[in-house]
Enzyme design. Structure first.
Site, mmCIF file in Angstrom:
data_model
loop_
_atom_site.group_PDB
_atom_site.id
_atom_site.type_symbol
_atom_site.label_atom_id
_atom_site.label_comp_id
_atom_site.label_asym_id
_atom_site.label_seq_id
_atom_site.Cartn_x
_atom_site.Cartn_y
_atom_site.Cartn_z
ATOM 1 N NE ARG A 43 -3.900 1.863 2.576
ATOM 2 C CZ ARG A 43 -3.828 3.073 3.141
ATOM 3 N NH1 ARG A 43 -2.711 3.492 3.682
ATOM 4 N NH2 ARG A 43 -4.894 3.859 3.153
ATOM 5 C CB SER A 113 -11.891 -1.749 3.242
ATOM 6 O OG SER A 113 -10.516 -1.879 2.988
ATOM 7 C CE LYS A 142 -8.793 4.075 4.633
ATOM 8 N NZ LYS A 142 -9.813 3.022 4.660
HETATM 9 N N1 3NM Z 1 -7.412 0.701 6.577
HETATM 10 P P1 3NM Z 1 -2.278 1.012 11.600
HETATM 11 S S1 3NM Z 1 -7.400 1.450 8.986
HETATM 12 C C1 3NM Z 1 -5.052 0.946 5.841
HETATM 13 O O1 3NM Z 1 -10.326 0.885 8.587
HETATM 14 C C2 3NM Z 1 -6.108 1.038 6.858
HETATM 15 O O2 3NM Z 1 -10.127 0.141 6.570
HETATM 16 C C3 3NM Z 1 -8.207 0.883 7.627
HETATM 17 O O3 3NM Z 1 -2.767 1.249 10.101
HETATM 18 C C4 3NM Z 1 -9.657 0.627 7.602
HETATM 19 O O4 3NM Z 1 -2.086 -0.449 11.757
HETATM 20 C C5 3NM Z 1 -5.933 1.456 8.165
HETATM 21 O O5 3NM Z 1 -0.958 1.740 11.679
HETATM 22 C C6 3NM Z 1 -4.633 1.878 8.773
HETATM 23 O O6 3NM Z 1 -3.309 1.577 12.513
HETATM 24 C C7 3NM Z 1 -3.999 0.799 9.612
#
Ligand code: 3NM
Length: 226
Positions: A43, A113, A142
């Site tokens: 990503r 998602s 994000k």
């Molecule tokens: N998608 P971290 S939250 C890429 O809710 C992504 O769909 C999300 O990063 C969703 O592990 C997210 O650092 C970020 O919190 C995840």
């Protein structure tokens, strides 16, 4: 051929921007795989397609060394330009899953998602192999996530029920301190997450191997308890 049967236990989502200064991205990826990452999604939000393809190609060599499946975030043409075992993960605002499945064919891993029960019901029969459920907790990784978006584990449990057996991966704010709470909290007697997906809990660490193995241990303990 059907899509590869994936192990969703510890799903690493990459972000080169989070790799600490002095650490090489590919070394970090290799160490994370050594530590027990079971699935990888590339990503990269702020790069041109050519650069994305280059990063993905190099990452794929590393994932292939460990025989760990790799997916591309959000870019169908990059996924299709790579080997036929490379999958695709898409969000709600990308192309529809059924269309993605038609273009990818039946053999590539495809994820979507989901952020609500309604989206989970749609995902069930969409042709996706799994759903990412989030954000479970707050995250800086994000763009655009606000407090109201945060699901918490109990709401995630309802979403997982609605997925009706489609494997669910928790994402958002998961780390060595929060993973166990999220996994147990998002479980019900009839449904449980298949794993956790993380960016910062692995990518932002210098010791990515240790970071990954700590998460792998927690997921293994959770699965053993079910
Ligand atoms: N998608 P971290 S939250 C890429 O809710 C992504 O769909 C999300 O990063 C969703 O592990 C997210 O650092 C970020 O919190 C995840």
């Amino acid at each position: 051929m059907a899509p590869p049967r994936a192990d969703y236990s510890v799903y690493l989502v990459t972000a080169r921007s989070q790799v600490p200064a002095g650490v090489d991205y590919l070394d970090a990826l290799r160490a994370a795989l050594k530590g027990g990452v079971t699935l990888v999604q590339i990503r990269e939000k702020d790069v041109e397609t050519d650069e994305f393809l280059d990063i993905a190609r190099k990452s794929l060599e590393v994932c292939d060394e460990f025989k760990v499946p790799m997916l591309i975030n959000d870019n169908l043409s990059v996924a299709l330009a790579l080997a036929p075992h490379v999958g695709l993960h898409i969000g709600q605002s990308d192309l529809p899953v059924s269309q993605a499945r038609a273009l990818l064919g039946p053999d590539r891993l495809l994820g979507i998602s989901v952020h609500s029960v309604e989206q989970a019901r749609d995902a069930r029969t969409s042709g996706a192999d799994y759903a990412g459920v989030g954000p479970i907790y707050g995250t800086q990784s994000k763009a655009g996530i606000v407090d109201d978006d945060v699901l918490g584990a109990r709401q995630a449990a309802q979403i997982i029920e609605a997925l009706d057996g489609l494997p669910a991966v928790l994402i958002g704010g998961l780390n060595q301190q929060t993973a166990a709470r999220a996994l147990f909290g998002a479980s019900s007697p009839t449904a449980a997450p298949a794993g956790i997906a993380v960016i910062s809990a692995i990518m932002a660490r210098k010791d990515t191997e240790v970071a990954a193995s700590e998460l792998a241990e927690q997921v293994a303990a959770f699965k053993a308890s079910r």
